[in-house]
Design an enzyme around this catalytic site. Structure first.
Site, mmCIF file in Angstrom:
data_model
loop_
_atom_site.group_PDB
_atom_site.id
_atom_site.type_symbol
_atom_site.label_atom_id
_atom_site.label_comp_id
_atom_site.label_asym_id
_atom_site.label_seq_id
_atom_site.Cartn_x
_atom_site.Cartn_y
_atom_site.Cartn_z
ATOM 1 N N ARG A 94 0.867 -1.198 0.000
ATOM 2 C CA ARG A 94 0.000 0.000 0.000
ATOM 3 C C ARG A 94 0.903 1.248 0.000
ATOM 4 N NH1 ARG A 94 -4.676 0.424 -1.523
ATOM 5 N NH2 ARG A 94 -5.441 -1.228 -0.169
ATOM 6 N N GLN A 152 -7.990 -7.792 -8.423
ATOM 7 C CA GLN A 152 -7.971 -6.381 -8.829
ATOM 8 C C GLN A 152 -6.538 -5.928 -9.118
ATOM 9 O OE1 GLN A 152 -10.417 -3.214 -7.882
ATOM 10 N NE2 GLN A 152 -8.980 -2.302 -6.413
ATOM 11 N N ARG A 171 1.829 -6.584 -9.248
ATOM 12 C CA ARG A 171 2.145 -5.944 -7.956
ATOM 13 C C ARG A 171 2.136 -6.922 -6.786
ATOM 14 N NH1 ARG A 171 -3.161 -2.709 -5.699
ATOM 15 N NH2 ARG A 171 -4.618 -4.468 -5.819
ATOM 16 N N HIS A 214 0.775 2.874 -10.326
ATOM 17 C CA HIS A 214 -0.178 3.342 -9.305
ATOM 18 C C HIS A 214 0.550 4.200 -8.255
ATOM 19 C CE1 HIS A 214 -3.509 3.213 -6.487
ATOM 20 N NE2 HIS A 214 -4.216 2.517 -7.324
ATOM 21 N N ASP A 254 -12.167 9.362 -7.281
ATOM 22 C CA ASP A 254 -11.710 8.183 -8.030
ATOM 23 C C ASP A 254 -12.118 8.408 -9.482
ATOM 24 O OD1 ASP A 254 -11.988 4.560 -7.509
ATOM 25 O OD2 ASP A 254 -10.746 5.783 -8.850
ATOM 26 N N GLU A 264 -2.012 8.611 -11.235
ATOM 27 C CA GLU A 264 -1.543 7.337 -11.790
ATOM 28 C C GLU A 264 -1.531 7.395 -13.321
ATOM 29 O OE1 GLU A 264 -4.425 4.650 -10.181
ATOM 30 O OE2 GLU A 264 -4.455 5.733 -8.301
HETATM 31 O O1 TA6 Z 1 -6.447 3.576 -8.847
HETATM 32 C C1 TA6 Z 1 -7.663 3.802 -8.190
HETATM 33 C C2 TA6 Z 1 -8.218 2.476 -7.712
HETATM 34 O O2 TA6 Z 1 -8.605 1.663 -8.788
HETATM 35 C C3 TA6 Z 1 -9.368 2.772 -6.759
HETATM 36 O O3 TA6 Z 1 -10.594 2.389 -7.334
HETATM 37 C C4 TA6 Z 1 -9.004 1.959 -5.516
HETATM 38 O O4 TA6 Z 1 -9.528 0.657 -5.617
HETATM 39 C C5 TA6 Z 1 -7.487 1.991 -5.605
HETATM 40 O O5 TA6 Z 1 -7.225 1.756 -6.979
HETATM 41 C C6 TA6 Z 1 -6.752 1.063 -4.671
HETATM 42 O O6 TA6 Z 1 -6.972 -0.263 -5.064
HETATM 43 P P1 TA6 Z 1 -6.297 -1.428 -4.143
HETATM 44 O O7 TA6 Z 1 -6.635 -2.711 -4.857
HETATM 45 O O8 TA6 Z 1 -4.812 -1.154 -4.111
HETATM 46 O O9 TA6 Z 1 -6.903 -1.275 -2.784
#
Ligand code: TA6
Length: 277
Positions: A52, A75, A80, A149, A193, A251
């Site tokens: 993070r 996601q 990563r 990111h 966002d 990003e």
């Molecule tokens: O980059 C923005 C995003 O897609 C937000 O929607 C939020 O989910 C963020 O990334 C962080 O995502 P993560 O999977 O690292 O908690």
């Protein structure tokens, strides 16, 4: 598990970066003893979860895919949250590599293309350059999205604005609407966002009306702007509780559509951050 990380330095100016092999994540970038990246105090650094903070690379999908070859990936994909190999390193630059053999069985089963990622990180003077080469080693084309990111550290989000987004029509993921950016100086004043597609200008991040960082890009067409605001306290690995005040994610990515990479071809995505003091 001990975090596998290393530093790269620019001996002439003292600027430096620290890179975690897990997730190929730059977790610190300093020039003139100023830290430019936000790293959550509760970031998990033992290789069990994506870090993070810093600059986690996103590949082969941004967000969560509901269908297609990436639908079973977590996601933001697997770049990563896997351990990369150190391919080469000298004083101020290093190249990391990720290939199918480095993936977990579930990632490999979910996304079975032959590929190679080569990620080169270089510090020099006021600059941090991160260059991702995506190589399709398969006999068939594949589609991908990619993004860096980046979590920028700020003293107080209330005094921060971003230039370069004016006139771009963006997708607001909080309200699920499409809006035209009317502001020259874009501020985060609540949970934010947004995906700004095809941003043609270099992006400037200001604090107290002074340029902090200039973000230049190649092969990264879009800009995502994110701040979780007070929702950050619901994220177990986000600290301190009001840490949203000290960060802004700007990003650089190619995420607004799927990018086809033909068999045997490569795609290069590069971001150069220039710190202004
Ligand atoms: O980059 C923005 C995003 O897609 C937000 O929607 C939020 O989910 C963020 O990334 C962080 O995502 P993560 O999977 O690292 O908690």
């Amino acid at each position: 598990m001990e975090m596998k990380a290393f530093d790269i330095f620019d001996e002439t100016t003292g600027s430096k970066a620290r890179v975690s092999l897990f997730g190929a994540t730059v977790i610190s970038w300093q020039t003139a003893k100023t830290e430019h990246l936000f790293l959550s105090e509760k970031a998990i650094l033992d290789g069990t979860k994506a870090i993070r903070g810093g600059i986690p690379p996103v590949f082969p999908v941004f967000g969560k895919a509901s269908e297609g070859p990436c639908k079973d990936l977590p996601q933001h994909g697997f770049a990563r949250d896997h351990l990369w190999q150190l391919s080469s390193k000298n004083a101020n630059t290093a190249t990391l590599r990720l290939a199918p053999d480095d993936l977990s069985k579930s990632a490999r089963d979910s996304w079975s293309y032959e590929f190679e990622l080569l990620y080169t990180i270089t510090v020099g003077g006021a600059n941090l350059t991160t260059r991702l080469e995506i190589v399709n080693k398969d006999k068939k084309d594949f589609e991908f999205q990619t993004l860096l990111h980046t979590y920028f550290r700020v003293n107080d989000i209330a005094n921060v604005h971003v230039d370069g987004l004016h006139g771009v029509s963006y997708a607001d993921k909080i309200t699920s609407t499409k809006l035209m950016e009317k502001a020259e100086h874009v501020k985060c004043t609540a949970e934010t966002d947004r995906v700004y597609p095809q941003v043609s200008q270099p992006v400037h991040i200001y604090e107290n009306d002074k340029v902090k960082v200039i973000l230049a890009r190649d092969g990264l067409d879009d800009i995502v702007l994110w701040n979780p605001w007070t929702g950050c306290k619901n994220m177990a690995d986000f600290g301190p509780e009001d840490g949203y005040r000290n960060m802004i994610c700007v990003e650089a990515g190619s995420v607004n559509k799927w990018y086809k990479l033909q068999a045997g071809h490569q795609y290069v995505a590069q971001q150069t951050l220039t710190a202004r003091l």
